[in-house]
Design an enzyme around this catalytic site. Structure first.
Site, short mmCIF file in Angstrom:
data_model
loop_
_atom_site.label_atom_id
_atom_site.label_comp_id
_atom_site.label_asym_id
_atom_site.label_seq_id
_atom_site.Cartn_x
_atom_site.Cartn_y
_atom_site.Cartn_z
N ASP A 24 7.51 3.06 4.06
CA ASP A 24 8.31 1.87 4.34
C ASP A 24 8.04 0.76 3.32
O ASP A 24 8.91 -0.07 3.07
CB ASP A 24 8.17 1.38 5.79
CG ASP A 24 6.78 1.03 6.18
OD1 ASP A 24 5.83 1.64 5.68
OD2 ASP A 24 6.62 0.11 7.02
N ASP A 25 6.85 0.78 2.68
CA ASP A 25 6.64 -0.13 1.54
C ASP A 25 7.65 0.22 0.44
O ASP A 25 8.21 -0.67 -0.21
CB ASP A 25 5.24 0.02 0.95
CG ASP A 25 4.13 -0.22 1.95
OD1 ASP A 25 3.48 -1.26 1.90
OD2 ASP A 25 3.92 0.66 2.80
N ASN B 277 -2.05 -2.54 9.68
CA ASN B 277 -2.48 -3.38 8.56
C ASN B 277 -3.62 -4.32 8.94
O ASN B 277 -4.38 -4.76 8.09
CB ASN B 277 -1.30 -4.21 8.01
CG ASN B 277 -0.32 -3.33 7.26
OD1 ASN B 277 -0.68 -2.24 6.80
ND2 ASN B 277 0.91 -3.79 7.15
N HIS C 40 9.21 -1.51 9.21
CA HIS C 40 8.26 -2.63 9.25
C HIS C 40 8.33 -3.47 7.96
O HIS C 40 8.56 -4.68 8.01
CB HIS C 40 6.82 -2.11 9.35
CG HIS C 40 6.53 -1.22 10.51
ND1 HIS C 40 6.49 -1.67 11.81
CD2 HIS C 40 6.24 0.11 10.57
CE1 HIS C 40 6.17 -0.67 12.61
NE2 HIS C 40 6.02 0.42 11.88
N GLU D 22 -2.44 -3.24 15.38
CA GLU D 22 -1.48 -2.74 14.39
C GLU D 22 -2.26 -2.29 13.15
O GLU D 22 -3.32 -2.84 12.83
CB GLU D 22 -0.49 -3.88 14.08
CG GLU D 22 0.61 -3.55 13.10
CD GLU D 22 0.17 -3.64 11.65
OE1 GLU D 22 0.74 -2.90 10.83
OE2 GLU D 22 -0.75 -4.41 11.35
N ASP E 50 0.86 -1.20 0.00
CA ASP E 50 0.00 0.00 0.00
C ASP E 50 0.89 1.24 0.00
O ASP E 50 0.66 2.18 0.75
CB ASP E 50 -0.94 0.01 1.22
CG ASP E 50 -0.20 0.06 2.54
OD1 ASP E 50 0.94 -0.43 2.60
OD2 ASP E 50 -0.74 0.59 3.53
N THR F 164 2.48 -6.36 2.77
CA THR F 164 2.86 -5.28 3.70
C THR F 164 1.77 -4.21 3.74
O THR F 164 2.04 -3.02 3.84
CB THR F 164 4.20 -4.65 3.27
OG1 THR F 164 4.04 -4.09 1.95
CG2 THR F 164 5.33 -5.67 3.23
N ASN G 3 -0.02 -0.11 17.22
CA ASN G 3 0.43 1.24 16.83
C ASN G 3 -0.72 2.14 16.36
O ASN G 3 -0.50 3.29 16.02
CB ASN G 3 1.56 1.19 15.79
CG ASN G 3 1.15 0.50 14.51
OD1 ASN G 3 0.03 0.01 14.38
ND2 ASN G 3 2.06 0.44 13.55
C1 BDR Z 1 2.31 -0.92 8.71
O1 BDR Z 1 1.39 0.14 8.46
C2 BDR Z 1 1.94 1.06 7.55
O2 BDR Z 1 2.08 2.28 8.19
C3 BDR Z 1 3.30 0.58 7.17
O3 BDR Z 1 3.54 0.72 5.78
C4 BDR Z 1 3.33 -0.87 7.59
O4 BDR Z 1 2.95 -1.72 6.54
C5 BDR Z 1 2.92 -0.76 10.09
O5 BDR Z 1 1.96 -0.84 11.08
CA CA Z 2 2.67 -0.89 4.29
#
Ligand code: BDR
Ligand code: CA
Length: 305
Positions: free
Chosen positions: A13-14, A164, A238, A162, A9, A121, A156
């Site tokens: 970080d992807d 995703n 991540h 989390e 997505d 991811t 988070n």
């Molecule tokens: C995940 O959520 C997105 O912010 C990041 O790309 C990662 O895949 C981390 O919680």
């Molecule tokens: Ca991601």
């Protein structure tokens, strides 16, 4: 060569994860399916095309789910910017997407079967849709490495969940409830692999062409993290870690578990072990509980340059 299909997505970080996968000599990145998540799918599709252009590789990209299975998605742009790349995207020449990502995913599982690793991811909507359309793929694909969830640490997005997983908890519940051979790379390990201000400065001042191109987005991500988690010395890698685990499975120590995803509003998106072990004979999910962070970080920096 290890065949990898990524489901992303993109997301800063992807973007780093895609660049890393493209740079790994023993990985053949056979394609990338995209979905909404940190930004709408049109952005994540274009961002993915842009990062592949930065990495100077030719990899097919498909556009997939626009929304969670049953919910709606609102975008804050807080961590990844409104364009998903820290507002650095600019104009992109992305080809018109023709096939749906879910069909491409199923087709590639049929083509490569156990040789294929999927690295997801993003919210798990594409994967859940693929399972609904072709349930037999659960027994065909080699491995599915999922960045998502948290078993031993806090979330988070909420204290339980989390990102995703909570963005599309129904999809996550279907995926973790299936017999897919999953390796879960959750916050338990990704919070141990941090990109620091010094690393990004090094990329900006003397990194490879690729590193210099990635540096502005990485800086945005770093700044957003600093505001949200001032006690952390950097921002979590991540999604790159999920690629690392797909490429080097012994980077993490895993424990087999039955993972269930909470769908009740008060703990929505929480991933816990189902102690009743309902349904299946043996757990098909392995949860990463420890990571060799130094080994991963060294390899990541070496490949990105
Ligand atoms: C995940 O959520 C997105 O912010 C990041 O790309 C990662 O895949 C981390 O919680
Ligand atoms: Ca991601």
């Amino acid at each position: 060569m290890q065949k990898i299909l990524m489901d992303v997505d993109t997301g800063i970080d992807d973007a780093l994860a895609i660049a890393y996968a493209a740079a790994l000599p023993h990985v053949e990145l056979i394609g990338i399916t995209t979905t909404y998540g940190m930004a709408p799918v049109d952005f994540s599709y274009r961002n993915t095309c842009k990062i592949l252009e930065y990495a100077e590789v030719d990899v097919p990209v498909w556009k997939g789910a626009e929304n969670p299975l049953t919910r709606t998605r609102a975008y804050s742009g807080r961590i990844h910017g409104t364009d998903g790349l820290g507002n650095t995207l600019g104009p992109v020449e992305a080809p018109v997407a023709t096939r749906h990502a879910v069909d491409a995913m199923i087709e590639h599982i049929y083509k490569y079967k156990s040789e294929l690793t999927i690295v997801a991811t993003a919210p798990l909507t594409n994967l859940a849709m693929a399972l609904a359309k072709a349930p037999e793929i659960a027994e065909m694909v080699g491995r599915v490495v999922i960045m998502g969830g948290a078993v031993m640490t806090v979330g988070n997005v909420t204290k339980f969940a989390e990102a995703n997983i909570i963005i599309d908890p129904e999809a996550a519940s279907l995926v973790f409830g299936s017999t897919l051979p999953i390796t879960m790379v959750g916050l338990d390990v990704t919070r141990k692999t941090l990109l620091t201000a010094r690393d990004v400065k090094r990329w900006r001042d003397g990194g490879s062409k690729l590193a210099q191109r990635l540096a502005p987005s990485a800086q945005f991500y770093l700044d957003a993290y600093k505001e949200l988690h001032p006690y952390l010395p950097g921002c979590a890698l991540h999604d790159p870690l999920a690629v690392g685990v797909a490429a080097y499975p012994d980077l993490v120590r895993t424990i087999p578990m039955f993972i269930q995803v909470d769908l009740e509003e008060d703990a929505l998106g929480r991933t816990t072990e189902d102690l009743n072990r309902t349904g299946k004979a043996e757990p098909t999910t392995r949860v990463s509980v420890q990571v060799d962070a130094d080994r991963f970080m060294n390899d990541f920096f070496h490949r990105i340059g």
